[in-house]
Design a protein around this motif. Sequence first.
Motif, mmCIF file in Angstrom:
data_model
loop_
_atom_site.group_PDB
_atom_site.id
_atom_site.type_symbol
_atom_site.label_atom_id
_atom_site.label_comp_id
_atom_site.label_asym_id
_atom_site.label_seq_id
_atom_site.Cartn_x
_atom_site.Cartn_y
_atom_site.Cartn_z
ATOM 1 N N GLY A 92 0.804 -1.210 0.000
ATOM 2 C CA GLY A 92 0.000 0.000 0.000
ATOM 3 C C GLY A 92 0.838 1.261 0.000
ATOM 4 O O GLY A 92 0.591 2.197 -0.768
ATOM 5 N N SER A 93 1.848 1.293 0.866
ATOM 6 C CA SER A 93 2.704 2.475 0.965
ATOM 7 C C SER A 93 3.952 2.365 0.111
ATOM 8 O O SER A 93 4.704 3.334 -0.024
ATOM 9 C CB SER A 93 3.124 2.690 2.422
ATOM 10 N N ALA A 94 4.169 1.176 -0.463
ATOM 11 C CA ALA A 94 5.370 0.912 -1.272
ATOM 12 C C ALA A 94 6.636 1.188 -0.473
ATOM 13 O O ALA A 94 7.626 1.707 -0.998
ATOM 14 C CB ALA A 94 5.351 1.739 -2.555
#
Length: 250
Positions: A222-224
């Motif tokens: 999601g946040s990489a």
Amino acid sequence: MSIQVMAKVWAQSQASGSELLLLLAIADFSDDQGHAFPSVATLAQKIRMSPRNTQYLLQKLEAGGELEIRRNAGRGGSNLYRVQTLRPENLAGGCNSLHPTPATACTPPPQPVAPEPSLTINEPSEVAPKVRAKRGKKQEMTLAERKAQCEAEGVPVIPSDSAALRYAKSAGIPDDFIELAWKAFVTRYTEDQPDKRYADWAQTFANAIKGNWLKLWRFDDGSAQYVLTTVGVQEQRAQGVNKPAKRDWV
């Protein structure tokens, strides 16, 4: 798993008790040439013993000539084992050096009736010790000994251009995660497994980073970004700080 290797262990090994159980556990992981690379933790779980006791039994089997251990030569930096009861002369039906009363004179059986020809080939590991002897072998030592040696020489345990730091940079793993990994790594090999010996601790740490041995982080899609796992948060709290201190080991 190799039924042939396990059968050879039952028939030829002079080990007994926990040592025999450990040798059979390694045979359970091996190929038909007796090669296997399970981790010490996996072997310890399999024979229902602590990693430290398992390491002690491995050393006894190695000293007794029943097991060859090539440290850090297996997958993911694990040890590569070879069950030494699988010697070519044993497999071909000739002199058995492990037999309680070996024959004084042995005649190799006729080649056409060799019982297991697929196992009598010349394996690379048979000549590996000679090759290593020519190149010279690094001295194995504990992490505490290596740290003391580096302190005396005025050099860091993990050089700034080490494989561990190069990999972390290329993979995008944050510096403070690597610092936390080092602290956990030191704790493991100075407190939990103080007798563990490696010839190259910098490379061992690099293997730990590449394989995420300590399970301190994971990649969040999601946040990489990399985030700490529960184990990582616990380790961070165990260090008593919100963020690891300034790096002092390179």
